[in-house]
Design an enzyme around this catalytic site. Sequence first.
Site, PDB file in Angstrom:
ATOM      1  N   GLY A 217      13.427   0.606  18.160  1.00 16.40           N
ATOM      2  CA  GLY A 217      12.336   1.019  17.271  1.00 16.40           C
ATOM      3  C   GLY A 217      10.967   1.026  17.951  1.00 16.40           C
ATOM      4  O   GLY A 217      10.815   1.449  19.108  1.00 16.40           O
ATOM      5  N   ILE A 218       9.996   0.550  17.224  1.00 14.39           N
ATOM      6  CA  ILE A 218       8.605   0.606  17.694  1.00 14.39           C
ATOM      7  C   ILE A 218       8.414  -0.277  18.934  1.00 14.39           C
ATOM      8  O   ILE A 218       7.710   0.096  19.877  1.00 14.39           O
ATOM      9  CB  ILE A 218       7.647   0.186  16.547  1.00 14.39           C
ATOM     10  CG1 ILE A 218       7.764   1.174  15.372  1.00 14.39           C
ATOM     11  CG2 ILE A 218       6.210   0.117  17.040  1.00 14.39           C
ATOM     12  CD1 ILE A 218       6.952   0.807  14.140  1.00 14.39           C
ATOM     13  N   ASP A 237      13.889 -10.209  22.307  1.00 16.30           N
ATOM     14  CA  ASP A 237      14.588  -9.841  21.063  1.00 16.30           C
ATOM     15  C   ASP A 237      15.682 -10.864  20.805  1.00 16.30           C
ATOM     16  O   ASP A 237      15.969 -11.696  21.663  1.00 16.30           O
ATOM     17  CB  ASP A 237      15.164  -8.408  21.131  1.00 16.30           C
ATOM     18  CG  ASP A 237      15.133  -7.738  19.755  1.00 16.30           C
ATOM     19  OD1 ASP A 237      15.764  -8.280  18.823  1.00 16.30           O
ATOM     20  OD2 ASP A 237      14.467  -6.698  19.608  1.00 16.30           O
ATOM     21  N   GLY A 289       9.651  -7.834  13.549  1.00 18.29           N
ATOM     22  CA  GLY A 289       9.409  -7.968  12.116  1.00 18.29           C
ATOM     23  C   GLY A 289      10.615  -7.487  11.340  1.00 18.29           C
ATOM     24  O   GLY A 289      11.437  -6.723  11.864  1.00 18.29           O
ATOM     25  N   LEU A 296      10.161  -9.337  -7.161  1.00 17.01           N
ATOM     26  CA  LEU A 296       9.889 -10.780  -7.053  1.00 17.01           C
ATOM     27  C   LEU A 296      10.888 -11.632  -7.844  1.00 17.01           C
ATOM     28  O   LEU A 296      11.360 -12.659  -7.341  1.00 17.01           O
ATOM     29  CB  LEU A 296       8.491 -11.052  -7.596  1.00 17.01           C
ATOM     30  CG  LEU A 296       7.428 -11.465  -6.578  1.00 17.01           C
ATOM     31  CD1 LEU A 296       6.118 -11.734  -7.270  1.00 17.01           C
ATOM     32  CD2 LEU A 296       7.876 -12.678  -5.779  1.00 17.01           C
ATOM     33  N   TYR A 352       6.917  -9.025   2.260  1.00 15.84           N
ATOM     34  CA  TYR A 352       6.502  -8.260   3.448  1.00 15.84           C
ATOM     35  C   TYR A 352       4.985  -8.035   3.444  1.00 15.84           C
ATOM     36  O   TYR A 352       4.304  -8.247   4.450  1.00 15.84           O
ATOM     37  CB  TYR A 352       7.250  -6.924   3.431  1.00 15.84           C
ATOM     38  CG  TYR A 352       7.033  -6.043   4.643  1.00 15.84           C
ATOM     39  CD1 TYR A 352       7.586  -6.359   5.876  1.00 15.84           C
ATOM     40  CD2 TYR A 352       6.279  -4.868   4.545  1.00 15.84           C
ATOM     41  CE1 TYR A 352       7.402  -5.537   6.980  1.00 15.84           C
ATOM     42  CE2 TYR A 352       6.094  -4.040   5.644  1.00 15.84           C
ATOM     43  CZ  TYR A 352       6.664  -4.377   6.859  1.00 15.84           C
ATOM     44  OH  TYR A 352       6.467  -3.566   7.946  1.00 15.84           O
ATOM     45  N   LYS A 356       2.210  -9.207   6.188  1.00 15.19           N
ATOM     46  CA  LYS A 356       1.438  -8.225   6.959  1.00 15.19           C
ATOM     47  C   LYS A 356      -0.064  -8.333   6.665  1.00 15.19           C
ATOM     48  O   LYS A 356      -0.898  -8.054   7.532  1.00 15.19           O
ATOM     49  CB  LYS A 356       1.960  -6.812   6.675  1.00 15.19           C
ATOM     50  CG  LYS A 356       3.384  -6.590   7.173  1.00 15.19           C
ATOM     51  CD  LYS A 356       3.493  -6.817   8.678  1.00 15.19           C
ATOM     52  CE  LYS A 356       4.860  -6.528   9.241  1.00 15.19           C
ATOM     53  NZ  LYS A 356       4.963  -6.794  10.689  1.00 15.19           N
TER      54      LYS A 356
HETATM   55  P1  NAD Z   1      13.180  -2.427  13.738  1.00 15.96           P
HETATM   56  O1  NAD Z   1      13.954  -3.155  12.715  1.00 15.96           O
HETATM   57  O2  NAD Z   1      13.704  -1.121  14.220  1.00 15.96           O
HETATM   58  O3  NAD Z   1      12.940  -3.377  15.017  1.00 15.96           O
HETATM   59  C1  NAD Z   1      12.512  -4.700  14.900  1.00 15.96           C
HETATM   60  C2  NAD Z   1      13.013  -5.486  16.089  1.00 15.96           C
HETATM   61  O4  NAD Z   1      12.596  -6.860  15.914  1.00 15.96           O
HETATM   62  C3  NAD Z   1      14.549  -5.500  16.188  1.00 15.96           C
HETATM   63  O5  NAD Z   1      14.955  -5.165  17.499  1.00 15.96           O
HETATM   64  C4  NAD Z   1      14.913  -6.903  15.809  1.00 15.96           C
HETATM   65  O6  NAD Z   1      16.122  -7.383  16.414  1.00 15.96           O
HETATM   66  C5  NAD Z   1      13.670  -7.688  16.268  1.00 15.96           C
HETATM   67  N1  NAD Z   1      13.594  -8.997  15.618  1.00 15.96           N
HETATM   68  C6  NAD Z   1      13.765  -9.254  14.291  1.00 15.96           C
HETATM   69  N2  NAD Z   1      13.731 -10.582  14.083  1.00 15.96           N
HETATM   70  C7  NAD Z   1      13.524 -11.173  15.277  1.00 15.96           C
HETATM   71  C8  NAD Z   1      13.412 -12.512  15.708  1.00 15.96           C
HETATM   72  N3  NAD Z   1      13.533 -13.524  14.840  1.00 15.96           N
HETATM   73  N4  NAD Z   1      13.226 -12.776  17.003  1.00 15.96           N
HETATM   74  C9  NAD Z   1      13.121 -11.758  17.896  1.00 15.96           C
HETATM   75  N5  NAD Z   1      13.225 -10.454  17.564  1.00 15.96           N
HETATM   76  C10 NAD Z   1      13.425 -10.157  16.260  1.00 15.96           C
HETATM   77  O7  NAD Z   1      11.721  -2.286  13.126  1.00 15.96           O
HETATM   78  P2  NAD Z   1      10.539  -1.269  13.505  1.00 15.96           P
HETATM   79  O8  NAD Z   1      10.503  -0.203  12.484  1.00 15.96           O
HETATM   80  O9  NAD Z   1      10.590  -0.888  14.939  1.00 15.96           O
HETATM   81  O10 NAD Z   1       9.278  -2.204  13.215  1.00 15.96           O
HETATM   82  C11 NAD Z   1       8.577  -2.901  14.238  1.00 15.96           C
HETATM   83  C12 NAD Z   1       7.370  -3.561  13.621  1.00 15.96           C
HETATM   84  O11 NAD Z   1       6.544  -2.562  13.001  1.00 15.96           O
HETATM   85  C13 NAD Z   1       7.693  -4.576  12.541  1.00 15.96           C
HETATM   86  O12 NAD Z   1       6.807  -5.662  12.608  1.00 15.96           O
HETATM   87  C14 NAD Z   1       7.482  -3.804  11.253  1.00 15.96           C
HETATM   88  O13 NAD Z   1       7.188  -4.641  10.182  1.00 15.96           O
HETATM   89  C15 NAD Z   1       6.300  -2.935  11.648  1.00 15.96           C
HETATM   90  N6  NAD Z   1       6.151  -1.728  10.836  1.00 15.96           N
HETATM   91  C16 NAD Z   1       7.080  -0.731  10.846  1.00 15.96           C
HETATM   92  C17 NAD Z   1       6.886   0.394  10.049  1.00 15.96           C
HETATM   93  C18 NAD Z   1       7.859   1.533  10.040  1.00 15.96           C
HETATM   94  O14 NAD Z   1       7.596   2.520   9.322  1.00 15.96           O
HETATM   95  N7  NAD Z   1       8.931   1.519  10.790  1.00 15.96           N
HETATM   96  C19 NAD Z   1       5.748   0.500   9.234  1.00 15.96           C
HETATM   97  C20 NAD Z   1       4.844  -0.543   9.232  1.00 15.96           C
HETATM   98  C21 NAD Z   1       5.042  -1.632  10.051  1.00 15.96           C
END
Ligand code: NAD
Length: 446
Positions: A217-218, A237, A289, A296, A352, A356
Amino acid sequence: MSDKYLQFANSKIGKSILSMLGLPKPPRLIRENENHPHQLSSNLLCGTTTAALYGTQIKQSLEATELVLVSEDAQSCNLVFDASGVRSTEQAAELYQFFHKNLSKLPRCGRVVIIGQQPNHIDSIEHAIAQRGLVGFMKSVAKEIGRKGATANLIYLNGFGHKGLAAPLRFLLSAGCAYTNGQVINLTTPVTELSSQHNWQLPLKGKSIVVTGAARGIGLAMSQVLARDGAVVIGVDVPQAQEQLEKAMSDIGGVALALDITAEDAPQKLIDCCGKQNEKLQGIVHNAGITRDKMLSRMSDQQWQLLVDINIGSVQRINQAILATDMLDQGGRIVGVASISGIAGNLGQSNYAYSKSAVIGMVESMKSDCAERGITINAVAPGFIETKMTAAIPFATRQFGRRLCSLSQGGLPQDVAEVVGFFLSPEASGINGNTVRVCGQNLMGA
Ligand code: NAD
């Protein structure tokens, strides 16, 4: 997940059908070229008020960005307007006149940057009011030009003058800012002039940077962009994702650290791993994340506790442990990953959104202590980004989420990564305590 509507809207038949039905037509965005990033070829027209505050210095900053300045005769150009000298609402007519005359010259995926002064750094009430108006103006321009895939953003200078302006200017005029739209970047910390050795092409050369949640992901995109810009990435990770993480890090010459960031010994293990690479750590990006959406009344203790611990609790513990050392001092960077849900709130996301919003609070409350140690702390707040997280959203909500912004589409992980890369760069030392939304000007919380 690919956006089929975007593909359809950009096909010949799709264009005419969507026009007939009056439906949104998301433009294809131009992003950084993987092989030649940070290239700035487009022409730039720079306007200013008659009594500009920093006139010649801003011209110098523009020259330092290596952009090509053109005259008003140009047919196609990006637009920068130095509005820092707008001292009264009457004088704002000069702002109107510049854009009234030149906005149509903006190319597809063009860029508008307005430069103003932070109202809270201005003594004169009249001047402060005139400057605050720039936010609404810039956001409306961003909505007007979004259909072309173009973006508009505002840089607010502080009481320290124009120093540090070249870096945000260059970023906001680049392809890296494809999905950063309608934002205000505050220059907060006094900085020295750019050193003659600044490297626009490899701004992170040789720097050790931690990215959590780097396996996919990101976080994966961040690791790739930071490595492209010269950094040695220490990707973290969960152990369950070790294989994926190792592959990702080996592809970019990074270091894989399989670690659950909520583990009690995680901060120390992270510090030990970084210490083995380099005695200094130039940055940490708290990207890992999760979401656990539930109304709720139906949310379990576990859904609250686990999420808050991953998204903010462990981030606080890691920061505390790192800041107990001098690893980040004098030039280090901390970057948090918030979300527009943390700004606007979202149905079924109270856990969430809490976490955030707390990330934004972390940036705001730590900025002064960080500044004293020569460290900056900033956050990105992504909107709808195309990842596994958003692919899990039900179909209709996902379509709606994508179209809710001025660019009528979701962003890519790379879009968030480019802003993070900018925060981490040495040239961004004047940017501290900012949370920048990477959301294509999403309506949520705007
Ligand atoms: P994703 O689920 O694709 O990737 C998240 C990564 O974090 C995963 O590889 C996961 O294994 C890792 N992770 C989770 N818990 C962990 C832990 N306890 N220890 C170590 N690693 C851990 O998510 P994403 O969409 O790539 O999101 C990345 C960040 O961007 C997050 O913080 C998310 O909240 C934020 N975000 C995403 C979006 C979106 O539209 N995708 C929007 C707003 C914010």
